[in-house]
Design a protein around this motif. Structure first.
Motif, PDB file in Angstrom:
ATOM      1  N   THR A  89      -8.489   3.646   0.849  1.00 23.20           N
ATOM      2  CA  THR A  89      -8.965   2.369   0.161  1.00 23.20           C
ATOM      3  C   THR A  89     -10.487   2.595  -0.025  1.00 23.20           C
ATOM      4  O   THR A  89     -10.853   3.719   0.244  1.00 23.20           O
ATOM      5  CB  THR A  89      -8.723   1.220   1.165  1.00 23.20           C
ATOM      6  N   SER A  96     -13.862  -2.385   0.488  1.00 19.88           N
ATOM      7  CA  SER A  96     -12.906  -3.367   0.484  1.00 19.88           C
ATOM      8  C   SER A  96     -12.737  -4.402   1.614  1.00 19.88           C
ATOM      9  O   SER A  96     -13.475  -4.046   2.604  1.00 19.88           O
ATOM     10  CB  SER A  96     -11.515  -2.685   0.378  1.00 19.88           C
ATOM     11  N   VAL A 150       1.048  -1.051   0.046  1.00 22.57           N
ATOM     12  CA  VAL A 150      -0.189  -0.085  -0.173  1.00 22.57           C
ATOM     13  C   VAL A 150       0.898   1.279  -0.031  1.00 22.57           C
ATOM     14  O   VAL A 150       1.982   1.313   0.336  1.00 22.57           O
ATOM     15  CB  VAL A 150      -1.024   0.130   1.429  1.00 22.57           C
ATOM     16  N   GLN A 161     -13.924   6.647  -1.396  1.00 17.71           N
ATOM     17  CA  GLN A 161     -12.523   6.302  -0.857  1.00 17.71           C
ATOM     18  C   GLN A 161     -12.723   6.484   0.636  1.00 17.71           C
ATOM     19  O   GLN A 161     -13.531   7.548   1.179  1.00 17.71           O
ATOM     20  CB  GLN A 161     -11.446   6.850  -1.107  1.00 17.71           C
TER      21      GLN A 161
END
Length: 142
Positions: free
Chosen positions: A52, A56, A38, A127
């Protein structure tokens, strides 16, 4: 190796401000951790944050168990060095797009025209921001 119970040192922060990949692991219940590379940012407050998608797998797992860790290592060709940060992680609804833009500039170079479409795609998507609050910081420097 050394461990400082809960805080990043000035040397840690200097190292973590480089455009290195971190390997994030989240608690997975009965499953072993599955680290993922990441982008990340170490903050002046001593936390580590990344962005993210809100749906997710890492976010779903963090909602069940907020423990996470990130390990960052020096690249091949440099003296051996790594920093590991572990602690509870919060899922924050704000700040992810600003973070993504800062990290894109750090990892791809500021205003990189070859990656403009990639950045636009990231910024167009929903996000969230993950924030690791250090409980344990370990480090090694050869």
């Amino acid at each position: 190796m050394s461990t400082d119970a809960s805080s990043l040192t000035a040397q840690d922060l200097e190292f973590l401000r480089r455009p290195l990949h971190g390997f994030l692991s989240v608690a997975g219940g009965p499953h072993p951790p599955q680290p993922r590379p990441v982008w990340f940012e170490a903050t002046a407050e001593g936390t580590v944050q990344l962005f993210t998608a809100p749906d997710s797998l890492k976010v779903r797992r963090l909602r069940r168990d907020p423990r996470a860790s990130i390990v960052v290592a020096a690249p091949v060709g440099e003296r051996e060095r790594w920093v590991s940060v572990a602690g509870p992680t919060t899922v924050e609804p704000d700040g992810a797009h600003d973070l993504a833009a800062r990290l894109a500039a750090r990892y791809w170079g500021p205003g990189n025209p070859a990656r403009a479409d990639d950045l636009a795609e990231i910024l167009a998507a929903d996000q969230v921001r993950l924030v690791i609050h250090p409980e344990t910081v370990s480090r090694y420097r050869y």
